[in-house]
Scaffold this motif. Structure first.
Motif, short mmCIF file in Angstrom:
data_model
loop_
_atom_site.label_atom_id
_atom_site.label_comp_id
_atom_site.label_asym_id
_atom_site.label_seq_id
_atom_site.Cartn_x
_atom_site.Cartn_y
_atom_site.Cartn_z
N LEU A 286 -52.34 3.18 1.90
CA LEU A 286 -51.36 3.59 0.89
C LEU A 286 -50.84 2.38 0.11
CD1 LEU A 286 -49.57 5.91 -0.23
CD2 LEU A 286 -47.90 5.25 1.48
N GLY A 287 -50.54 1.30 0.80
CA GLY A 287 -50.00 0.12 0.14
C GLY A 287 -50.98 -0.54 -0.81
N ALA A 288 -52.20 -0.77 -0.34
CA ALA A 288 -53.18 -1.44 -1.19
C ALA A 288 -53.54 -0.57 -2.40
CB ALA A 288 -54.43 -1.77 -0.38
N VAL A 289 -53.75 0.71 -2.17
CA VAL A 289 -54.11 1.60 -3.29
C VAL A 289 -52.97 1.71 -4.30
CG1 VAL A 289 -54.65 4.00 -3.87
CG2 VAL A 289 -55.83 2.87 -1.98
N ALA A 290 -51.74 1.82 -3.81
CA ALA A 290 -50.60 1.92 -4.72
C ALA A 290 -50.44 0.67 -5.57
CB ALA A 290 -49.32 2.19 -3.93
N LEU A 291 -50.61 -0.49 -4.97
CA LEU A 291 -50.49 -1.73 -5.74
C LEU A 291 -51.61 -1.87 -6.76
CD1 LEU A 291 -49.26 -4.15 -2.95
CD2 LEU A 291 -48.00 -3.46 -4.98
N TYR A 292 -52.84 -1.52 -6.38
CA TYR A 292 -53.93 -1.58 -7.34
C TYR A 292 -53.71 -0.60 -8.48
CZ TYR A 292 -56.86 -4.82 -4.83
OH TYR A 292 -57.35 -5.95 -4.24
N ALA A 293 -53.26 0.60 -8.16
CA ALA A 293 -52.99 1.59 -9.21
C ALA A 293 -51.90 1.08 -10.15
CB ALA A 293 -52.57 2.92 -8.59
N LEU A 294 -50.87 0.47 -9.60
CA LEU A 294 -49.79 -0.05 -10.43
C LEU A 294 -50.29 -1.16 -11.36
CD1 LEU A 294 -46.71 -0.30 -11.08
CD2 LEU A 294 -46.67 -2.09 -9.36
N TYR A 295 -50.99 -2.13 -10.79
CA TYR A 295 -51.37 -3.28 -11.61
C TYR A 295 -52.54 -3.00 -12.54
CZ TYR A 295 -47.88 -6.26 -9.70
OH TYR A 295 -46.67 -6.81 -9.39
N PHE A 296 -53.55 -2.27 -12.08
CA PHE A 296 -54.66 -1.98 -12.98
C PHE A 296 -54.30 -0.90 -13.99
CE2 PHE A 296 -57.48 -3.83 -9.62
CZ PHE A 296 -57.90 -4.89 -10.39
N GLY A 297 -53.38 -0.04 -13.65
CA GLY A 297 -52.96 1.00 -14.57
C GLY A 297 -52.00 0.54 -15.64
N THR A 298 -51.29 -0.56 -15.38
CA THR A 298 -50.27 -0.99 -16.34
C THR A 298 -50.57 -2.33 -16.99
OG1 THR A 298 -48.99 -2.04 -14.59
CG2 THR A 298 -48.45 0.24 -15.14
N THR A 299 -51.64 -2.98 -16.61
CA THR A 299 -51.89 -4.31 -17.19
C THR A 299 -53.00 -4.29 -18.22
OG1 THR A 299 -53.38 -4.83 -15.35
CG2 THR A 299 -51.09 -5.56 -15.16
N GLY A 300 -53.34 -3.14 -18.73
CA GLY A 300 -54.40 -3.04 -19.73
C GLY A 300 -54.03 -3.75 -21.03
N GLY A 301 -52.77 -3.84 -21.38
CA GLY A 301 -52.38 -4.43 -22.65
C GLY A 301 -51.83 -5.84 -22.54
N ILE A 302 -52.24 -6.58 -21.54
CA ILE A 302 -51.70 -7.93 -21.37
C ILE A 302 -52.47 -8.97 -22.18
CG2 ILE A 302 -51.44 -9.78 -19.65
CD1 ILE A 302 -50.29 -7.90 -17.78
N ALA A 303 -53.62 -8.64 -22.67
CA ALA A 303 -54.40 -9.62 -23.42
C ALA A 303 -53.59 -10.11 -24.62
CB ALA A 303 -55.71 -9.00 -23.88
N PRO A 304 -53.66 -11.42 -24.91
CA PRO A 304 -52.87 -11.97 -26.02
C PRO A 304 -53.18 -11.31 -27.37
CG PRO A 304 -53.77 -13.74 -24.70
CD PRO A 304 -54.37 -12.47 -24.18
N ASP A 305 -54.41 -10.88 -27.57
CA ASP A 305 -54.74 -10.26 -28.85
C ASP A 305 -54.17 -8.85 -28.96
OD1 ASP A 305 -56.39 -9.22 -26.90
OD2 ASP A 305 -58.15 -9.12 -28.18
N GLU A 306 -53.70 -8.29 -27.86
CA GLU A 306 -53.09 -6.96 -27.90
C GLU A 306 -51.56 -7.04 -27.95
OE1 GLU A 306 -54.61 -4.15 -25.13
OE2 GLU A 306 -56.62 -4.98 -25.23
N GLY A 307 -51.01 -8.22 -27.94
CA GLY A 307 -49.57 -8.40 -28.11
C GLY A 307 -48.71 -8.09 -26.89
N TYR A 308 -49.26 -8.17 -25.73
CA TYR A 308 -48.49 -7.94 -24.50
C TYR A 308 -47.72 -6.62 -24.57
CZ TYR A 308 -49.54 -12.81 -23.59
OH TYR A 308 -50.18 -13.99 -23.39
N LYS A 309 -48.45 -5.53 -24.64
CA LYS A 309 -47.84 -4.21 -24.81
C LYS A 309 -47.44 -3.56 -23.49
CE LYS A 309 -50.58 -3.37 -28.89
NZ LYS A 309 -51.70 -2.65 -29.46
N THR A 310 -47.25 -4.29 -22.46
CA THR A 310 -46.90 -3.72 -21.16
C THR A 310 -45.62 -4.35 -20.64
OG1 THR A 310 -47.66 -3.31 -18.91
CG2 THR A 310 -48.35 -5.36 -19.92
N PHE A 311 -44.96 -3.64 -19.76
CA PHE A 311 -43.73 -4.20 -19.19
C PHE A 311 -44.03 -5.23 -18.12
CE2 PHE A 311 -44.76 -0.91 -16.19
CZ PHE A 311 -44.29 -1.37 -14.97
N LEU A 312 -45.28 -5.35 -17.68
CA LEU A 312 -45.63 -6.32 -16.65
C LEU A 312 -46.22 -7.59 -17.26
CD1 LEU A 312 -47.16 -4.13 -13.83
CD2 LEU A 312 -44.95 -5.22 -13.89
N ALA A 313 -45.52 -8.19 -18.18
CA ALA A 313 -45.96 -9.43 -18.79
C ALA A 313 -45.02 -10.55 -18.37
CB ALA A 313 -45.98 -9.30 -20.31
#
Length: 120
Positions: A36-63
């Protein structure tokens, strides 16, 4: 030299030990906590870090430093669960799941970075 004295009484045998009642079985599953812990953390980070690339303007709250907020909340919750006797196995599993997330996440990150090296 020491001599045996049959006149002197020997030490009495120890009293029989009283059996302790069986302890209350622990609740929760360590394997469930790890999964549960590992899957939840992966879901959180891979699901919300899609817009962290500098060319996308850091469109996520996890920047930036905010990336550590979910880990801190997770660590606090897992610590509380691990300390309580009724949920200690689940809490221990969640803490191990954090380690699994870190080790596998580091491997994924290194693999991604090694692929970028060839793209120059």
């Amino acid at each position: 030299m020491s001599e045996d004295h049959p006149d002197v009484p020997q030490d009495p045998p120890p009293p029989p030990q009283q059996e302790e009642p069986p302890s209350e079985p622990r609740r929760g599953s360590m394997a469930l906590g790890i999964l549960l812990g590992a899957v939840a953390l992966y879901a959180l980070y891979f699901g919300t870090t899609g817009g962290i690339a500098p060319d996308e303007g850091y469109k996520t709250f996890l920047a930036g430093p905010a990336v550590f907020i979910p880990i801190a909340v997770y660590l606090a919750a897992a610590g509380v669960l691990a300390v309580r006797p009724r949920t200690s196995r689940l809490g221990a599993g969640l803490l191990i799941g954090l380690g699994v997330f870190t080790l596998l996440g580091g491997g994924i990150c290194v693999a991604a970075l090694s692929q970028m090296r060839g793209l120059r």
